[in-house]
Design a protein around this motif. Structure first.
Motif, PDB file in Angstrom:
ATOM      1  N   LEU A 151       0.881  -1.161   0.000  1.00 50.74           N
ATOM      2  CA  LEU A 151       0.000   0.000   0.000  1.00 50.74           C
ATOM      3  C   LEU A 151       0.919   1.211   0.000  1.00 50.74           C
ATOM      4  CD1 LEU A 151      -2.596   1.607   0.238  1.00 50.74           C
ATOM      5  CD2 LEU A 151      -2.641   1.092   2.693  1.00 50.74           C
ATOM      6  N   VAL A 152       0.941   1.941  -1.107  1.00 47.98           N
ATOM      7  CA  VAL A 152       1.931   3.001  -1.331  1.00 47.98           C
ATOM      8  C   VAL A 152       1.239   4.355  -1.226  1.00 47.98           C
ATOM      9  CG1 VAL A 152       3.645   3.914  -2.924  1.00 47.98           C
ATOM     10  CG2 VAL A 152       3.207   1.443  -2.844  1.00 47.98           C
ATOM     11  N   MET A 153       1.671   5.147  -0.262  1.00 47.20           N
ATOM     12  CA  MET A 153       1.046   6.432   0.022  1.00 47.20           C
ATOM     13  C   MET A 153       1.922   7.565  -0.504  1.00 47.20           C
ATOM     14  SD  MET A 153      -1.533   5.156   1.665  1.00 47.20           S
ATOM     15  CE  MET A 153      -2.350   6.630   2.287  1.00 47.20           C
ATOM     16  N   GLY A 154       1.293   8.566  -1.101  1.00 44.08           N
ATOM     17  CA  GLY A 154       2.061   9.715  -1.559  1.00 44.08           C
ATOM     18  C   GLY A 154       1.239  10.623  -2.448  1.00 44.08           C
ATOM     19  N   ASP A 155       1.510  11.916  -2.396  1.00 49.87           N
ATOM     20  CA  ASP A 155       0.832  12.909  -3.221  1.00 49.87           C
ATOM     21  C   ASP A 155       1.737  13.343  -4.359  1.00 49.87           C
ATOM     22  OD1 ASP A 155      -1.151  12.764  -1.291  1.00 49.87           O
ATOM     23  OD2 ASP A 155      -0.491  14.603  -0.268  1.00 49.87           O
ATOM     24  N   ALA A 156       1.111  13.816  -5.427  1.00 53.58           N
ATOM     25  CA  ALA A 156       1.856  14.426  -6.525  1.00 53.58           C
ATOM     26  C   ALA A 156       2.155  15.882  -6.170  1.00 53.58           C
ATOM     27  CB  ALA A 156       1.075  14.284  -7.827  1.00 53.58           C
ATOM     28  N   SER A 157       2.246  16.757  -7.133  1.00 50.58           N
ATOM     29  CA  SER A 157       2.694  18.126  -6.875  1.00 50.58           C
ATOM     30  C   SER A 157       1.703  18.898  -6.005  1.00 50.58           C
ATOM     31  CB  SER A 157       2.894  18.876  -8.188  1.00 50.58           C
ATOM     32  OG  SER A 157       1.646  19.175  -8.778  1.00 50.58           O
ATOM     33  N   ALA A 158       2.225  19.868  -5.288  1.00 54.75           N
ATOM     34  CA  ALA A 158       1.390  20.761  -4.489  1.00 54.75           C
ATOM     35  C   ALA A 158       1.447  22.167  -5.068  1.00 54.75           C
ATOM     36  CB  ALA A 158       1.857  20.772  -3.039  1.00 54.75           C
ATOM     37  N   CYS A 159       1.484  22.251  -6.407  1.00 55.05           N
ATOM     38  CA  CYS A 159       1.700  23.538  -7.093  1.00 55.05           C
ATOM     39  C   CYS A 159       0.780  23.683  -8.305  1.00 55.05           C
ATOM     40  CB  CYS A 159       3.152  23.653  -7.548  1.00 55.05           C
ATOM     41  SG  CYS A 159       4.380  23.496  -6.241  1.00 55.05           S
ATOM     42  N   ALA A 164      -2.627  26.785  -4.152  1.00 49.80           N
ATOM     43  CA  ALA A 164      -2.002  25.544  -3.708  1.00 49.80           C
ATOM     44  C   ALA A 164      -0.937  25.838  -2.654  1.00 49.80           C
ATOM     45  CB  ALA A 164      -1.369  24.827  -4.897  1.00 49.80           C
ATOM     46  N   PRO A 165      -0.593  24.850  -1.823  1.00 45.14           N
ATOM     47  CA  PRO A 165       0.433  25.072  -0.799  1.00 45.14           C
ATOM     48  C   PRO A 165       1.749  25.592  -1.363  1.00 45.14           C
ATOM     49  CG  PRO A 165      -0.719  23.015  -0.386  1.00 45.14           C
ATOM     50  CD  PRO A 165      -1.208  23.517  -1.701  1.00 45.14           C
ATOM     51  N   GLY A 166       2.100  25.173  -2.580  1.00 44.47           N
ATOM     52  CA  GLY A 166       3.349  25.619  -3.180  1.00 44.47           C
ATOM     53  C   GLY A 166       3.178  26.682  -4.246  1.00 44.47           C
ATOM     54  N   TYR A 167       1.981  27.286  -4.324  1.00 43.02           N
ATOM     55  CA  TYR A 167       1.660  28.297  -5.333  1.00 43.02           C
ATOM     56  C   TYR A 167       1.682  27.634  -6.720  1.00 43.02           C
ATOM     57  CZ  TYR A 167       1.275  33.049  -7.272  1.00 43.02           C
ATOM     58  OH  TYR A 167       0.849  34.165  -7.907  1.00 43.02           O
ATOM     59  N   LEU A 168       1.305  28.372  -7.741  1.00 42.89           N
ATOM     60  CA  LEU A 168       1.213  27.833  -9.097  1.00 42.89           C
ATOM     61  C   LEU A 168       2.593  27.698  -9.735  1.00 42.89           C
ATOM     62  CD1 LEU A 168      -0.500  27.000 -11.571  1.00 42.89           C
ATOM     63  CD2 LEU A 168      -0.548  29.420 -12.210  1.00 42.89           C
ATOM     64  N   ASP A 169       2.854  26.502 -10.270  1.00 44.96           N
ATOM     65  CA  ASP A 169       4.071  26.250 -11.030  1.00 44.96           C
ATOM     66  C   ASP A 169       3.645  25.552 -12.322  1.00 44.96           C
ATOM     67  OD1 ASP A 169       6.497  25.073 -12.084  1.00 44.96           O
ATOM     68  OD2 ASP A 169       7.416  25.402 -10.127  1.00 44.96           O
ATOM     69  N   GLU A 170       3.984  26.129 -13.456  1.00 45.14           N
ATOM     70  CA  GLU A 170       3.533  25.597 -14.738  1.00 45.14           C
ATOM     71  C   GLU A 170       4.087  24.200 -15.022  1.00 45.14           C
ATOM     72  OE1 GLU A 170       1.256  26.932 -16.444  1.00 45.14           O
ATOM     73  OE2 GLU A 170       1.147  28.890 -15.447  1.00 45.14           O
ATOM     74  N   GLY A 234      -5.371  22.248  -5.200  1.00 43.07           N
ATOM     75  CA  GLY A 234      -4.138  22.478  -5.934  1.00 43.07           C
ATOM     76  C   GLY A 234      -3.076  21.421  -5.726  1.00 43.07           C
ATOM     77  N   VAL A 235      -3.436  20.281  -5.149  1.00 46.66           N
ATOM     78  CA  VAL A 235      -2.502  19.181  -4.886  1.00 46.66           C
ATOM     79  C   VAL A 235      -2.929  17.973  -5.711  1.00 46.66           C
ATOM     80  CG1 VAL A 235      -1.468  17.685  -3.146  1.00 46.66           C
ATOM     81  CG2 VAL A 235      -2.127  20.025  -2.548  1.00 46.66           C
ATOM     82  N   GLY A 236      -1.986  17.349  -6.396  1.00 45.24           N
ATOM     83  CA  GLY A 236      -2.306  16.212  -7.230  1.00 45.24           C
ATOM     84  C   GLY A 236      -2.488  14.938  -6.412  1.00 45.24           C
ATOM     85  N   TYR A 237      -3.647  14.307  -6.567  1.00 46.75           N
ATOM     86  CA  TYR A 237      -3.946  13.042  -5.900  1.00 46.75           C
ATOM     87  C   TYR A 237      -4.232  11.983  -6.960  1.00 46.75           C
ATOM     88  CZ  TYR A 237      -4.893  16.026  -1.805  1.00 46.75           C
ATOM     89  OH  TYR A 237      -4.808  16.953  -0.782  1.00 46.75           O
ATOM     90  N   ALA A 238      -3.665  10.804  -6.777  1.00 49.03           N
ATOM     91  CA  ALA A 238      -3.903   9.694  -7.696  1.00 49.03           C
ATOM     92  C   ALA A 238      -4.125   8.414  -6.909  1.00 49.03           C
ATOM     93  CB  ALA A 238      -2.725   9.515  -8.665  1.00 49.03           C
ATOM     94  N   VAL A 239      -5.047   7.592  -7.411  1.00 48.56           N
ATOM     95  CA  VAL A 239      -5.280   6.257  -6.842  1.00 48.56           C
ATOM     96  C   VAL A 239      -5.115   5.258  -7.985  1.00 48.56           C
ATOM     97  CG1 VAL A 239      -6.892   4.727  -5.660  1.00 48.56           C
ATOM     98  CG2 VAL A 239      -6.906   7.187  -5.158  1.00 48.56           C
ATOM     99  N   ALA A 240      -4.300   4.250  -7.757  1.00 51.74           N
ATOM    100  CA  ALA A 240      -4.055   3.244  -8.792  1.00 51.74           C
ATOM    101  C   ALA A 240      -3.903   1.879  -8.144  1.00 51.74           C
ATOM    102  CB  ALA A 240      -2.785   3.593  -9.581  1.00 51.74           C
ATOM    103  N   THR A 241      -4.085   0.856  -8.955  1.00 48.12           N
ATOM    104  CA  THR A 241      -3.854  -0.519  -8.501  1.00 48.12           C
ATOM    105  C   THR A 241      -2.954  -1.228  -9.490  1.00 48.12           C
ATOM    106  OG1 THR A 241      -5.855  -1.325  -9.630  1.00 48.12           O
ATOM    107  CG2 THR A 241      -6.065  -0.683  -7.307  1.00 48.12           C
TER     108      THR A 241
END
Length: 243
Positions: A151-159, A164-170, A234-241
């Motif tokens: 079970l692998v936990m983790g978020d993608a970018s926060a921008c 978003a927590p890290g402000y906008l980054d293109e 503004g934070v990237g979330y992904a769920v995969a199997t």
């Protein structure tokens, strides 16, 4: 050998008590996580290893029954990693360490779905680990039992947005799109090729855990499926199997 994996995001907001009035905004993500854990249970593993971003360089191991808390977020809620009745070894000082927040979210997910299928262990990995180090950790975890699930936990970018927590980054949206593609395709090479410097700049918490997964999956021949992808707050979330 790795027989299945689930990838889930790890924001404390996934826990409704933490999200409070905003809880419905992540209902779709929670439902996808529940489906992903169902894939793990269906694989009938001998051992489940939860991998997530850690507080220390790592890898740091957390035995079954390690405890976590959401009190730091103003919520009177504690969790325990693994099955009810699971016990760490007597005198095991590791069990006294509090779970990092990502592993606490995983413990909450497992409790929510009533996990009782196999012993559980947690592993925290720091963002300082190189892709090669992560792959090595993954291979070691996969070799730990005849049938291992992750079970692998983790978020993608926060921008992803101005708020978003890290402000906008293109660069954030293309980075997240490649992560989603790689997770959905079980593309080990693409995950191991993720740029560690760019991931750090984009405040990506999942880079090291995903690369542990890539190492664990070497030779396993698993296929991937992307169940959910979005960027609330503004934070990237992904769920995969992978199975």
């Amino acid at each position: 050998m790795l027989v299945a994996a689930a990838v889930c995001p790890c924001p404390p907001l996934l826990v409704p008590e933490v999200a409070a009035g905003a809880a419905p905004e992540l209902d779709a993500a929670r439902a996808a996580c529940t489906d992903a854990l169902g894939v793990l249970a269906a694989a009938r593993p001998d051992r489940l290893v939860v991998v997530g971003p850690g507080d220390l360089p790592g890898p740091e191991r957390y035995p079954e029954s390690s405890r976590g808390s959401f009190r730091g977020f103003g919520v009177d809620l504690d969790v325990r990693l693994g099955r009810a009745g699971g016990r760490a070894g007597a005198g095991d000082a590791r069990a006294e360490r509090r779970l990092p927040y990502a592993l606490a979210v995983a413990a909450w997910l497992l409790e929510r779905t009533g996990w009782a299928d196999a012993p559980v262990e947690g592993v925290g990995v720091g963002e300082g680990l190189t892709p090669g180090d992560c792959a090595r950790v993954g291979r070691e975890l996969a070799a730990g039992a005849e049938r291992v699930a992750l079970l692998v936990m983790g978020d993608a970018s926060a921008c992803r947005t101005l708020k978003a927590p890290g402000y906008l980054d293109e660069r954030a949206a293309p980075f997240d799109a490649e992560v989603g593609r790689a997770l959905g395709a079980a593309d080990l090479s693409a995950l191991l090729a993720l740029d560690t410097g760019l991931a750090r700049e984009l405040k990506v918490s999942g880079r090291a855990p995903w690369q542990v997964l890539a190492g664990a999956a070497e030779g396993a021949g698993l296929g991937g499926s992307l169940l959910f992808e979005d960027a609330p707050y503004g934070v990237g979330y992904a769920v995969a199997t992978w199975s």
